[in-house]
Design an enzyme around this catalytic site. Sequence first.
Site, PDB file in Angstrom:
ATOM      1  N   LYS A   1       0.745  -1.194   0.057  1.00  8.13           N
ATOM      2  CA  LYS A   1       0.036   0.067  -0.077  1.00  8.13           C
ATOM      3  C   LYS A   1       0.922   1.033  -0.158  1.00  8.13           C
ATOM      4  CE  LYS A   1      -1.656   3.067   2.036  1.00  8.13           C
ATOM      5  NZ  LYS A   1      -1.609   4.230   1.552  1.00  8.13           N
TER       6      LYS A   1
ATOM      7  N   GLU B   1       8.412   1.155  11.491  1.00  7.70           N
ATOM      8  CA  GLU B   1       9.587   2.084  11.417  1.00  7.70           C
ATOM      9  C   GLU B   1       9.052   3.408  11.308  1.00  7.70           C
ATOM     10  OE1 GLU B   1      12.434   1.036  11.415  1.00  7.70           O
ATOM     11  OE2 GLU B   1      12.349  -1.298  10.961  1.00  7.70           O
TER      12      GLU B   1
ATOM     13  N   CYS C   1      13.663  10.018   7.724  1.00  6.35           N
ATOM     14  CA  CYS C   1      13.500   9.738   8.935  1.00  6.35           C
ATOM     15  C   CYS C   1      14.839   9.745   9.849  1.00  6.35           C
ATOM     16  CB  CYS C   1      13.068   8.290   9.173  1.00  6.35           C
ATOM     17  SG  CYS C   1      13.821   7.042   7.992  1.00  6.35           S
TER      18      CYS C   1
ATOM     19  N   GLU D   1       9.390  16.314  14.704  1.00  8.73           N
ATOM     20  CA  GLU D   1      10.086  15.926  13.801  1.00  8.73           C
ATOM     21  C   GLU D   1       9.185  16.824  12.529  1.00  8.73           C
ATOM     22  OE1 GLU D   1       8.639  12.328  11.727  1.00  8.73           O
ATOM     23  OE2 GLU D   1      10.862  11.806  11.022  1.00  8.73           O
TER      24      GLU D   1
HETATM   25  P1  NAD Z   1       2.344   8.662   7.204  1.00 14.08           P
HETATM   26  O1  NAD Z   1       2.143   7.975   8.648  1.00 14.08           O
HETATM   27  O2  NAD Z   1       1.514   9.892   7.093  1.00 14.08           O
HETATM   28  O3  NAD Z   1       1.879   7.661   6.183  1.00 14.08           O
HETATM   29  C1  NAD Z   1       2.594   6.470   5.952  1.00 14.08           C
HETATM   30  C2  NAD Z   1       1.577   5.589   5.165  1.00 14.08           C
HETATM   31  O4  NAD Z   1       0.489   5.003   6.090  1.00 14.08           O
HETATM   32  C3  NAD Z   1       1.155   6.110   3.947  1.00 14.08           C
HETATM   33  O5  NAD Z   1       1.093   5.165   3.221  1.00 14.08           O
HETATM   34  C4  NAD Z   1      -0.327   6.469   4.534  1.00 14.08           C
HETATM   35  O6  NAD Z   1      -1.164   6.199   3.411  1.00 14.08           O
HETATM   36  C5  NAD Z   1      -0.676   5.226   5.491  1.00 14.08           C
HETATM   37  N1  NAD Z   1      -1.837   5.801   6.578  1.00 14.08           N
HETATM   38  C6  NAD Z   1      -2.036   6.870   6.889  1.00 14.08           C
HETATM   39  N2  NAD Z   1      -3.058   7.057   7.749  1.00 14.08           N
HETATM   40  C7  NAD Z   1      -3.152   5.516   8.083  1.00 14.08           C
HETATM   41  C8  NAD Z   1      -4.250   4.689   8.777  1.00 14.08           C
HETATM   42  N3  NAD Z   1      -5.042   5.301   9.830  1.00 14.08           N
HETATM   43  N4  NAD Z   1      -3.970   3.484   8.793  1.00 14.08           N
HETATM   44  C9  NAD Z   1      -3.137   2.838   8.057  1.00 14.08           C
HETATM   45  N5  NAD Z   1      -2.147   3.386   7.224  1.00 14.08           N
HETATM   46  C10 NAD Z   1      -2.462   4.832   7.252  1.00 14.08           C
HETATM   47  O7  NAD Z   1       3.758   9.017   7.014  1.00 14.08           O
HETATM   48  P2  NAD Z   1       4.196   9.848   5.659  1.00 14.08           P
HETATM   49  O8  NAD Z   1       3.875  11.256   5.837  1.00 14.08           O
HETATM   50  O9  NAD Z   1       3.802   8.988   4.344  1.00 14.08           O
HETATM   51  O10 NAD Z   1       6.089   9.701   5.858  1.00 14.08           O
HETATM   52  C11 NAD Z   1       6.628  10.393   6.726  1.00 14.08           C
HETATM   53  C12 NAD Z   1       7.035   9.544   8.016  1.00 14.08           C
HETATM   54  O11 NAD Z   1       7.635   8.242   7.789  1.00 14.08           O
HETATM   55  C13 NAD Z   1       8.000  10.240   8.983  1.00 14.08           C
HETATM   56  O12 NAD Z   1       7.657  10.215  10.185  1.00 14.08           O
HETATM   57  C14 NAD Z   1       9.050   9.573   8.894  1.00 14.08           C
HETATM   58  O13 NAD Z   1       9.945   9.857   9.749  1.00 14.08           O
HETATM   59  C15 NAD Z   1       8.692   8.342   8.638  1.00 14.08           C
HETATM   60  N6  NAD Z   1       9.655   7.259   8.069  1.00 14.08           N
HETATM   61  C16 NAD Z   1      10.303   6.514   8.602  1.00 14.08           C
HETATM   62  C17 NAD Z   1      11.519   5.500   8.326  1.00 14.08           C
HETATM   63  C18 NAD Z   1      12.118   4.522   9.057  1.00 14.08           C
HETATM   64  O14 NAD Z   1      12.563   3.735   8.561  1.00 14.08           O
HETATM   65  N7  NAD Z   1      11.803   4.598  10.513  1.00 14.08           N
HETATM   66  C19 NAD Z   1      11.696   5.645   6.872  1.00 14.08           C
HETATM   67  C20 NAD Z   1      10.937   6.698   6.140  1.00 14.08           C
HETATM   68  C21 NAD Z   1      10.040   7.711   6.667  1.00 14.08           C
END
Ligand code: NAD
Length: 496
Positions: A190, A265, A300, A399
Amino acid sequence: MADHRPDWKQRATELNFEHRAFINGQYVGARDGRTFDCVNPANGTVLARVALSGNHEVEMAVAAARRAFDSGDWSGLAPRARATILKRFAALIREHNDELALLETLDMGKPIGDSSTIDAPGAAYCVDWYAEAIDKTPGEVAPVDPKLVGLVTREPIGVVGAIVPWNFPILMASWKFAPALAAGNAVIVKPSEKSPLSAIRLAALAREAGIPDGIFQVLPGDGETGKQLALHMDVDCIAFTGSTQVGKLIAGYAAQSNLKRTWLELGGKSPNIILPDCPDITKAARTAAAAIFFNMGEMCTAGSRLLVHEAIRDAFLAELKTAAQSWAPGDPLDPATSMGAIVDGRQFDKVMAYIGSAKADGATVLLGGSAARTDSGGWFIEPTVIDCPHPQVTVCREEIFGPVLSVLTFRTLEEAIALANDTEYGLAAAVWTANVSTAHQVARRLRAGTVWVNCYDEGGDMNFPFGGFKQSGNGRDKSLHALEKYTELKSTLIKL
Ligand code: NAD
């Protein structure tokens, strides 16, 4: 001499954007016809209207995954046979490197110089690495009563949902699906609604490589699509990369449904500590700039908190300002660009609001702080450095996920370590020192999943586990440890 470098702008005009979900071996639109706009953040134009997968598509994909998994057509293959197919998949990703890189750049704004040399090749390498690993990870024969034989084996977990973010769309997806497929699972990816195109394209390559129908599927959609997947009673595991806020929801969905395994993650607010015996201030300052401005700070692991000793602070900040000049935002399709566009208007507003809050909190903007390329129709922000009077300033704690570096000054080593660990996150940290004992001592005391000494963001190879302490999540991507996430342990005891 002829110039053989790709003309990215020309190629971008020739691209076709597949915009449907990939379920059970074919592309399909959403049954209710719903779509969402996929927008190029460099100029605000709509690239494609992408199928918004709803309840029907989730049900279809999970059912197809379950059937495909239970059939044994994938999990029952000899590891060597699975490896051969995955290596073909990796080769196809390589063959389509430029196309995938372009999709990534157009979709989320990162420079083509990065997507074509880091993201797309990184995904191919990841698939290759796990393909090579699967016939080299044996089980155990446990020491046991001589009248018994005790086997400890790992079995695929079943149907795995991979919910991934937009900052490294193809790479973050591959860190999930490669070990999960290698271990024999059926995977439903997804992608983020902000960057679905590369994952959708990958699905056709997976099929061409010979991955059976139902084993690799892609459901473009929003948070609601992810939620349905995470609440589904027939999904055995959710591998999630994204924000800590949504990570907590995912853990809750697992608790409300079938206690599916969840691997999270999440976010970070990583400290980069510059001790007074920093061996090379110019290099450390250049690296500190790259640690926050690479990928527009949408990292991240971004080194978003610079902790610098008071004795070298002024010299360091002068070098940092010089280094930041090479990160001026540019057209993502220009190979000379080092910093591209912010992923969308919402993220742009969020980052600008943080910069505004810093001023209101009494912090000083030392560099940048404004929008850039405002006539492009896209979303660009200058590399920004903010000097903070104390660690309670919001930009030191939350963040931001943008090109904004917060600077704090310390006087003692103890103070630096306390500041570094004073965060709800624990993804990464770095320390710069010429003293090897100090390096080891500080590294041990930093509460983070990765610690860099006299460098930042090193370790592009797959050998190192990647993930966080505290609210940066649980489990690890990359390395052989990631295979453990997609398997169940089984003890088999045979009476002789
Ligand atoms: P996000 O949490 O908004 O979304 C991530 C994914 O989750 C998307 O595909 C989104 O559609 C989905 N999503 C959103 N709401 C949901 C719900 N209620 N239930 C299930 N899925 C849902 O994050 P983002 O804005 O896409 O990415 C940025 C974040 O990702 C930052 O916090 C960053 O630090 C983190 N990140 C972490 C790593 C790591 O390896 N630790 C790597 C890259 C990014």
